[in-house]
Design a protein around this motif. Sequence first.
Motif, PDB file in Angstrom:
ATOM      1  N   PRO A 225       0.791  -1.231   0.000  1.00  0.00           N
ATOM      2  CA  PRO A 225       0.000   0.000   0.000  1.00  0.00           C
ATOM      3  C   PRO A 225       0.821   1.278   0.000  1.00  0.00           C
ATOM      4  O   PRO A 225       0.271   2.353  -0.187  1.00  0.00           O
ATOM      5  N   LEU A 250       0.459   4.270  -8.345  1.00  0.00           N
ATOM      6  CA  LEU A 250       0.244   4.032  -6.907  1.00  0.00           C
ATOM      7  C   LEU A 250       1.519   3.667  -6.148  1.00  0.00           C
ATOM      8  O   LEU A 250       1.541   3.684  -4.932  1.00  0.00           O
ATOM      9  N   GLY A 302       0.625  -1.290  -7.281  1.00  0.00           N
ATOM     10  CA  GLY A 302       0.270  -0.981  -5.895  1.00  0.00           C
ATOM     11  C   GLY A 302      -0.510  -2.130  -5.273  1.00  0.00           C
ATOM     12  O   GLY A 302      -1.209  -2.870  -5.965  1.00  0.00           O
ATOM     13  N   GLY A 303      -0.365  -2.312  -3.979  1.00  0.00           N
ATOM     14  CA  GLY A 303      -1.136  -3.339  -3.281  1.00  0.00           C
ATOM     15  C   GLY A 303      -0.759  -4.717  -3.765  1.00  0.00           C
ATOM     16  O   GLY A 303       0.415  -5.044  -3.898  1.00  0.00           O
ATOM     17  N   ASP A 304      -1.772  -5.523  -4.034  1.00  0.00           N
ATOM     18  CA  ASP A 304      -1.548  -6.847  -4.595  1.00  0.00           C
ATOM     19  C   ASP A 304      -1.808  -6.778  -6.098  1.00  0.00           C
ATOM     20  O   ASP A 304      -2.748  -6.124  -6.538  1.00  0.00           O
ATOM     21  N   VAL A 307      -5.366  -8.085  -7.379  1.00  0.00           N
ATOM     22  CA  VAL A 307      -6.609  -7.550  -6.826  1.00  0.00           C
ATOM     23  C   VAL A 307      -6.868  -6.194  -7.490  1.00  0.00           C
ATOM     24  O   VAL A 307      -6.114  -5.248  -7.288  1.00  0.00           O
ATOM     25  N   PHE A 308      -7.890  -6.124  -8.301  1.00  0.00           N
ATOM     26  CA  PHE A 308      -8.273  -4.888  -8.999  1.00  0.00           C
ATOM     27  C   PHE A 308      -7.111  -4.169  -9.670  1.00  0.00           C
ATOM     28  O   PHE A 308      -6.963  -2.958  -9.530  1.00  0.00           O
ATOM     29  N   THR A 332      -2.620  -6.035   0.068  1.00  0.00           N
ATOM     30  CA  THR A 332      -3.644  -5.262  -0.616  1.00  0.00           C
ATOM     31  C   THR A 332      -4.179  -4.148   0.297  1.00  0.00           C
ATOM     32  O   THR A 332      -4.105  -4.245   1.531  1.00  0.00           O
ATOM     33  N   ALA A 333      -4.674  -3.091  -0.344  1.00  0.00           N
ATOM     34  CA  ALA A 333      -5.107  -1.894   0.394  1.00  0.00           C
ATOM     35  C   ALA A 333      -6.046  -2.236   1.547  1.00  0.00           C
ATOM     36  O   ALA A 333      -5.918  -1.671   2.636  1.00  0.00           O
ATOM     37  N   CYS A 337      -5.139  -0.972   5.153  1.00  0.00           N
ATOM     38  CA  CYS A 337      -5.962   0.094   5.736  1.00  0.00           C
ATOM     39  C   CYS A 337      -6.610  -0.392   7.025  1.00  0.00           C
ATOM     40  O   CYS A 337      -6.679   0.343   8.013  1.00  0.00           O
TER      41      CYS A 337
HETATM   42  N1  SAH Z   1      -4.034  -3.641  -6.496  1.00  0.00           N
HETATM   43  C1  SAH Z   1      -4.367  -2.631  -5.510  1.00  0.00           C
HETATM   44  C2  SAH Z   1      -5.673  -1.947  -5.827  1.00  0.00           C
HETATM   45  C3  SAH Z   1      -5.651  -1.168  -7.098  1.00  0.00           C
HETATM   46  S1  SAH Z   1      -7.149  -0.277  -7.358  1.00  0.00           S
HETATM   47  C4  SAH Z   1      -4.414  -3.267  -4.139  1.00  0.00           C
HETATM   48  O1  SAH Z   1      -4.373  -4.491  -4.020  1.00  0.00           O
HETATM   49  O2  SAH Z   1      -4.473  -2.550  -3.161  1.00  0.00           O
HETATM   50  C5  SAH Z   1      -6.717   1.286  -6.704  1.00  0.00           C
HETATM   51  C6  SAH Z   1      -7.502   1.582  -5.422  1.00  0.00           C
HETATM   52  O3  SAH Z   1      -6.899   0.942  -4.314  1.00  0.00           O
HETATM   53  C7  SAH Z   1      -7.497   3.033  -5.043  1.00  0.00           C
HETATM   54  O4  SAH Z   1      -8.463   3.742  -5.757  1.00  0.00           O
HETATM   55  C8  SAH Z   1      -7.818   2.979  -3.570  1.00  0.00           C
HETATM   56  O5  SAH Z   1      -9.175   2.756  -3.371  1.00  0.00           O
HETATM   57  C9  SAH Z   1      -7.130   1.712  -3.138  1.00  0.00           C
HETATM   58  N2  SAH Z   1      -5.817   1.989  -2.512  1.00  0.00           N
HETATM   59  C10 SAH Z   1      -4.597   1.633  -2.991  1.00  0.00           C
HETATM   60  N3  SAH Z   1      -3.625   1.992  -2.140  1.00  0.00           N
HETATM   61  C11 SAH Z   1      -4.229   2.584  -1.107  1.00  0.00           C
HETATM   62  C12 SAH Z   1      -3.777   3.159   0.116  1.00  0.00           C
HETATM   63  N4  SAH Z   1      -2.472   3.213   0.427  1.00  0.00           N
HETATM   64  N5  SAH Z   1      -4.704   3.667   0.956  1.00  0.00           N
HETATM   65  C13 SAH Z   1      -6.020   3.615   0.665  1.00  0.00           C
HETATM   66  N6  SAH Z   1      -6.503   3.071  -0.463  1.00  0.00           N
HETATM   67  C14 SAH Z   1      -5.636   2.564  -1.325  1.00  0.00           C
END
Ligand code: SAH
Length: 472
Positions: A225, A250, A302-304, A307-308, A332-333, A337
């Motif tokens: 994240p 991201l 970003g994140g995983d 996932v999206f 993942t976010a 979070c």
């Molecule tokens: N693959 C990513 C998601 C990509 S979609 C994952 O697994 O996290 C992008 C969305 O992820 C953003 O619009 C937001 O809603 C969320 N996101 C990604 N990083 C974030 C963070 N650090 N804090 C809050 N939301 C986050």
Amino acid sequence: MQHFPLFTDLHDRTVLVVGAGVVADRKIGLLLSAGARVVVGAHAAHPQVQARARAGQIILKLALFDPAWLDEAWLVIAATSDRALNQRVAQAAQARRLFCNVVDDAELSSAQVPAIVDRAPLTVAISSGGSAPVIARRLRERIETLMEPALGPLAALARRKRLAIRQARPQLHARRAFYDWLMDGPVLDALRRQRPDEAAARLDAALAHETPAPAGKVLLVGAGPGDPGLLTLRGLRALNEADVILADRLVSPEILALARRDAQIIDVGKAIGGPHDSTQARIHALMVSHARQGRCVVRLKGGDPLVFGRGGEELQHLKRHGVPYEVVPGITAALACGAYAGIPLTHRDHAQSLTLATAHRRADADAAPTGQTRVYYMGIGRLPGLCRQLLDDGVAADTPCALIENGSRPNQRTVLATLTTLPSAAVRHQVSSPALILVGEVAALGADLAWFGQTLDAQAFSPEPAYLHALA
Ligand code: SAH
């Protein structure tokens, strides 16, 4: 040089350990893993040491120290809390010209036990000569992160094939090039993916020809994240290995700063509201073209990454173009979070399920019964009931399902089936805990995109095992 480093073969050789407390037990464990015949002498023993004796792992002499204990020893370790006794043991060893290590006492020791990174048969030993064990230990942690676990099996394979390699590459420079290829190429990749048979097959195939140019590949990496501390070790290694990094918007600059200094970083971030499909097409093209030039491409998201993030489409594109890939998950976010906001995502009293959903969805999506991935934790014991429940709830009988046992561990197995065949498949393959049950159309993609461990019953969805493709 203050100490001469030496690797000893302790197999079936007697090592005497004086002392039988917790500290001694740690040394005993280490000696046993090196195959030593361990004799322990002490006036009293910790229950753990007693248990080892009962299990026949060691010989335990419960008595006051007797120099005759040293008679059969090749090496002596003094690990009592009594310095005077340790000193007597060291002196007895000295008199017999035996090396003696006194735990945490450099002054009394004629041999030091180093900090170890064990990737058998590869071993890295670090010593500060007893002057600063903490620094040696810290260094060990760093080296531990640098040396990936697959190096051990690679060295073992190289040992098994040593003669064949020597015969096929009689000249030293050709042999060197071959070993470089082993370190950089698809053999190590296959071992990372827990596919030892494929690794050996690739090595044999390569021996029969000229050493191939290093093959390119794509690592689809989740950067987490944002907090660089939440990047995985495997992700960090990927960043150190990368020739090219295709980074999403991201991904935080702190994480990009961890990349290999001469890696080329390309920002492929999608502008908000920009033309998504053309950006996606560019990403696909960049991944394939850089990999085809033999580069290690890190696609950093970003994140995983699954996932999206359209990571699934990226894998399908790579698969279609025969480019090898690996996936490194990220936090993942939702998980980050929750953790950083102090919000438990599940709670015994308040929440038994968790849905990761996108707010961007097609207008008709709510009405459609499909298009949903369900993942069940802790369900393996209740599998038949769970499947029946889902059928009763109107989930289609032929919905693809996957059972993933020991996910990401060396013994990972994935069983593919449909909602109706899943319970019997689980019994047939004796799937046991820990395992996760995944229900939804995406499970069928596993037949085509699987890259790690064993996939069973993939023919339920795909006619051919994936890696034969790449070998052809
Ligand atoms: N693959 C990513 C998601 C990509 S979609 C994952 O697994 O996290 C992008 C969305 O992820 C953003 O619009 C937001 O809603 C969320 N996101 C990604 N990083 C974030 C963070 N650090 N804090 C809050 N939301 C986050």
